[in-house]
Design an enzyme around this catalytic site. Structure first.
Site, PDB file in Angstrom:
ATOM      1  N   GLY A  25       0.771  -1.244   0.000  1.00 57.47           N
ATOM      2  CA  GLY A  25       0.000   0.000   0.000  1.00 57.47           C
ATOM      3  C   GLY A  25       0.798   1.288   0.000  1.00 57.47           C
ATOM      4  O   GLY A  25       0.340   2.291   0.546  1.00 57.47           O
ATOM      5  N   ASN A 120      -6.177   2.468 -12.462  1.00 54.65           N
ATOM      6  CA  ASN A 120      -5.114   1.563 -12.027  1.00 54.65           C
ATOM      7  C   ASN A 120      -3.772   2.201 -12.343  1.00 54.65           C
ATOM      8  O   ASN A 120      -3.677   3.032 -13.250  1.00 54.65           O
ATOM      9  CB  ASN A 120      -5.239   0.230 -12.773  1.00 54.65           C
ATOM     10  N   HIS A 122       0.189   1.047 -13.325  1.00 52.28           N
ATOM     11  CA  HIS A 122       0.954  -0.121 -13.770  1.00 52.28           C
ATOM     12  C   HIS A 122       2.431   0.289 -13.893  1.00 52.28           C
ATOM     13  O   HIS A 122       2.729   1.343 -14.468  1.00 52.28           O
ATOM     14  CB  HIS A 122       0.406  -0.599 -15.121  1.00 52.28           C
ATOM     15  N   GLU A 155     -12.149  -4.131 -19.668  1.00 50.42           N
ATOM     16  CA  GLU A 155     -12.297  -5.575 -19.471  1.00 50.42           C
ATOM     17  C   GLU A 155     -10.988  -6.350 -19.648  1.00 50.42           C
ATOM     18  O   GLU A 155     -10.891  -7.505 -19.262  1.00 50.42           O
ATOM     19  CB  GLU A 155     -13.356  -6.135 -20.423  1.00 50.42           C
ATOM     20  N   ASP A 158      -4.739  -4.526 -18.150  1.00 50.78           N
ATOM     21  CA  ASP A 158      -3.921  -3.317 -18.363  1.00 50.78           C
ATOM     22  C   ASP A 158      -4.097  -2.723 -19.757  1.00 50.78           C
ATOM     23  O   ASP A 158      -3.142  -2.199 -20.343  1.00 50.78           O
ATOM     24  CB  ASP A 158      -2.432  -3.638 -18.098  1.00 50.78           C
ATOM     25  N   GLU A 187       5.736   6.510  -9.486  1.00 51.17           N
ATOM     26  CA  GLU A 187       4.312   6.139  -9.431  1.00 51.17           C
ATOM     27  C   GLU A 187       3.565   7.008  -8.435  1.00 51.17           C
ATOM     28  O   GLU A 187       2.455   7.460  -8.705  1.00 51.17           O
ATOM     29  CB  GLU A 187       4.147   4.679  -8.960  1.00 51.17           C
TER      30      GLU A 187
HETATM   31  C1  GRF Z   1       2.974  -0.903  -7.774  1.00 51.56           C
HETATM   32  O1  GRF Z   1       4.184  -1.122  -8.418  1.00 51.56           O
HETATM   33  C2  GRF Z   1       1.857  -0.741  -8.783  1.00 51.56           C
HETATM   34  O2  GRF Z   1       2.281  -0.175  -9.971  1.00 51.56           O
HETATM   35  C3  GRF Z   1       1.442  -2.158  -9.023  1.00 51.56           C
HETATM   36  O3  GRF Z   1       1.563  -2.797  -7.792  1.00 51.56           O
HETATM   37  C4  GRF Z   1       2.507  -2.113  -6.981  1.00 51.56           C
HETATM   38  C5  GRF Z   1       1.781  -1.725  -5.725  1.00 51.56           C
HETATM   39  O4  GRF Z   1       2.606  -1.179  -4.752  1.00 51.56           O
HETATM   40  N1  GRF Z   1       0.108  -2.189  -9.589  1.00 51.56           N
HETATM   41  P1  GRF Z   1       1.979  -0.583  -3.427  1.00 51.56           P
HETATM   42  O5  GRF Z   1       1.118  -1.687  -2.802  1.00 51.56           O
HETATM   43  O6  GRF Z   1       1.165   0.619  -3.787  1.00 51.56           O
HETATM   44  O7  GRF Z   1       3.149  -0.256  -2.567  1.00 51.56           O
END
Ligand code: GRF
Length: 217
Positions: A25, A120, A122, A155, A158, A187
């Site tokens: 998280g 989402n 990725h 659907e 990614d 991210e």
């Molecule tokens: C991240 O790398 C995200 O891109 C992927 O899963 C990971 C989640 O990390 N979908 P966190 O649980 O937010 O630390």
């Protein structure tokens, strides 16, 4: 082509978020911190996890956010589990569902139910390296630049409309761990930007292109 507003306009009201997470998280943490300091016009109303031990649940509770674990084992199939999740999301008035390290594939039922209302993140530049282990896939392929993508969920795996992307260079000595850490840092900022654009009503969908409207001055 008709443009679909994602959030019609900036009502001035904080966007109500529901976060689905399966693990540590850290993206959720970035969101909680940004909300707390007023950098995001949003609030997290609920965090749901499919895994009992997900640290994301603990992070939510520390911020006074309701956090629930719903075990998929308690439901006959994926859709039944999702219906239970949807009930909670709706009870909390969730407008945007944010996937943050959520490891289950959503069924078409859920996608339709929240069309263009699920985001989402990725850890690769889609459409390259979808699915699991994106950073390993990128390293093994030998790309010199990877990155991260925020997209609406459709659907496919990614495959949904891309909202924002950021490039992250691959260094000579990178391992999956070092590359993942560099991407993860990026991210955290990218997800906030995308959520804020949605909250401000600045995203428009035209086919699968997501247009970003100019900031009102
Ligand atoms: C991240 O790398 C995200 O891109 C992927 O899963 C990971 C989640 O990390 N979908 P966190 O649980 O937010 O630390």
């Amino acid at each position: 082509m008709t443009a679909t507003a994602t959030r019609p306009e900036d009502s001035g009201r904080p966007l109500v978020l529901g976060v689905l997470a399966s693990g540590r998280g850290s993206n959720l943490q970035a969101i909680l911190d940004a909300v707390e300091v007023g950098r995001l016009r949003a609030r997290v109303a609920l965090v749901v996890s499919d895994r009992r031990g997900a640290y994301a649940l603990e992070r939510a509770r520390r911020h006074g956010v309701p956090a629930v674990h719903l075990s998929p084992r308690d439901y006959p199939d994926r859709e039944a589990w999702e219906r239970a999740v949807a009930e909670r999301l709706d009870d909390h008035g969730v407008e945007l569902v944010v996937l943050a390290g959520f490891m289950r594939l959503l069924t078409p039922w859920f996608v339709r139910r929240y069309r263009n209302r699920v985001m989402n993140i990725h850890p690769a530049l889609l459409p390259a390296f979808p699915g699991v282990d994106a950073q390993r896939q990128a390293l093994e392929y030998g790309v010199k630049v990877s990155g991260c993508t925020v997209h609406f969920v459709d659907e496919g795996v990614d495959t949904g409309p891309i909202i924002l992307q950021a490039a992250v260079p691959v260094a000579e000595g990178d391992t999956v761990e070092t590359l993942s850490a560099r991407i993860l840092e990026r991210e955290h900022r990218l997800y906030l930007e995308a959520i804020q654009l949605y909250a401000l009503g600045r995203l428009r969908l035209e086919g699968r292109r997501v247009r970003i409207l100019e900031e009102e001055t």
